[in-house]
Write an enzyme that holds these catalytic residues in place. Sequence first.
Site, short mmCIF file in Angstrom:
data_model
loop_
_atom_site.label_atom_id
_atom_site.label_comp_id
_atom_site.label_asym_id
_atom_site.label_seq_id
_atom_site.Cartn_x
_atom_site.Cartn_y
_atom_site.Cartn_z
N HIS A 19 0.84 -1.21 0.00
CA HIS A 19 0.00 0.00 0.00
C HIS A 19 0.87 1.26 0.00
O HIS A 19 0.60 2.22 -0.72
CB HIS A 19 -0.88 0.06 1.26
CG HIS A 19 -1.89 -1.03 1.39
ND1 HIS A 19 -2.03 -1.81 2.52
CD2 HIS A 19 -2.86 -1.46 0.53
CE1 HIS A 19 -3.02 -2.66 2.36
NE2 HIS A 19 -3.54 -2.48 1.17
N LYS A 43 -17.84 -6.42 7.40
CA LYS A 43 -16.66 -7.19 7.82
C LYS A 43 -16.30 -6.84 9.26
O LYS A 43 -16.57 -5.74 9.71
CB LYS A 43 -15.47 -6.81 6.95
CG LYS A 43 -15.45 -7.44 5.58
CD LYS A 43 -14.05 -7.26 5.03
CE LYS A 43 -13.98 -7.31 3.52
NZ LYS A 43 -12.71 -6.80 3.03
N ARG A 92 -2.00 -6.15 -8.19
CA ARG A 92 -0.85 -7.01 -7.92
C ARG A 92 -0.69 -8.08 -8.98
O ARG A 92 0.40 -8.34 -9.46
CB ARG A 92 -1.02 -7.71 -6.55
CG ARG A 92 -0.82 -6.80 -5.38
CD ARG A 92 -1.32 -7.45 -4.14
NE ARG A 92 -2.74 -7.80 -4.30
CZ ARG A 92 -3.52 -8.18 -3.31
NH1 ARG A 92 -3.05 -8.32 -2.11
NH2 ARG A 92 -4.79 -8.45 -3.52
N SER A 130 -2.93 -7.66 3.08
CA SER A 130 -3.23 -7.48 4.51
C SER A 130 -3.68 -8.83 5.10
O SER A 130 -3.40 -9.13 6.25
CB SER A 130 -4.33 -6.44 4.70
OG SER A 130 -3.91 -5.20 4.24
O1 PNS Z 1 -8.69 -2.83 0.39
P1 PNS Z 1 -9.92 -3.43 -0.24
O2 PNS Z 1 -10.73 -4.18 0.78
O3 PNS Z 1 -9.60 -4.23 -1.47
O4 PNS Z 1 -10.80 -2.16 -0.71
C1 PNS Z 1 -12.06 -2.34 -1.29
C2 PNS Z 1 -12.79 -1.00 -1.40
C3 PNS Z 1 -12.87 -0.29 -0.06
C4 PNS Z 1 -12.09 -0.09 -2.36
C5 PNS Z 1 -14.21 -1.29 -1.97
O5 PNS Z 1 -14.80 -2.33 -1.25
C6 PNS Z 1 -15.11 -0.07 -1.90
O6 PNS Z 1 -14.93 0.89 -2.62
N1 PNS Z 1 -16.11 -0.14 -0.99
C7 PNS Z 1 -17.05 0.93 -0.75
C8 PNS Z 1 -18.38 0.63 -1.48
C9 PNS Z 1 -18.17 0.87 -2.96
O7 PNS Z 1 -17.98 1.98 -3.40
N2 PNS Z 1 -18.17 -0.23 -3.76
C10 PNS Z 1 -17.82 -0.16 -5.15
C11 PNS Z 1 -19.02 -0.31 -6.03
S1 PNS Z 1 -18.99 -1.91 -6.73
#
Ligand code: PNS
Length: 169
Positions: A19, A43, A92, A130
Amino acid sequence: MTKRIAVYPGSFDPVTFGHLDIIKRASEMVDELIVAVLVNKAKTPLFSADERVKMLRTVTKDIGNVRVESFSGLSVDFARKEGAEFLVRGLRAITDFEYELQMAQTNRIMAPDVDTIFLTTNLKFAYLSSTTVREVASYGGDISRFVPPEIAKAVEEKYRQQQSRQKQE
Ligand code: PNS
């Protein structure tokens, strides 16, 4: 001239060297990079959103144009609220691609004014997540090659607390 702002959303539970690499590189591409920690009610994270924000602020304190905030709801809504034109995500491996593409396309439909920028993760950190950091730490493994020292300390402390709580139960 208008300020170019990007939002890098994620769980960051905890922030890893992978990150951090994305944060450093993305911060060089824009005027301001907002690292946005998702408060995800579905979660159960290892660290609370406040803890994750604090940890991210510690490890990004030397990067002048980075701000760390938490958000709930949609990433694109947060980006719009902050006046950001871009969402940043790290890629990645090919296994990330399908999910990331779907998310970027959905976001683009919902917010045509917000574009997703993908940065390929430094090969040094391509294996890192993570989830694996938490897995290794939960079994007492050394995570010093995966996360900055302050984060390793916080993760190890968290598992120590969890284990002593479990023993008491
Ligand atoms: O680090 P991560 O868990 O891969 O991040 C995922 C994240 C936070 C970017 C994604 O789940 C997100 O944007 N969640 C908020 C809700 C949203 O906007 N979803 C995208 C529409 S499909």
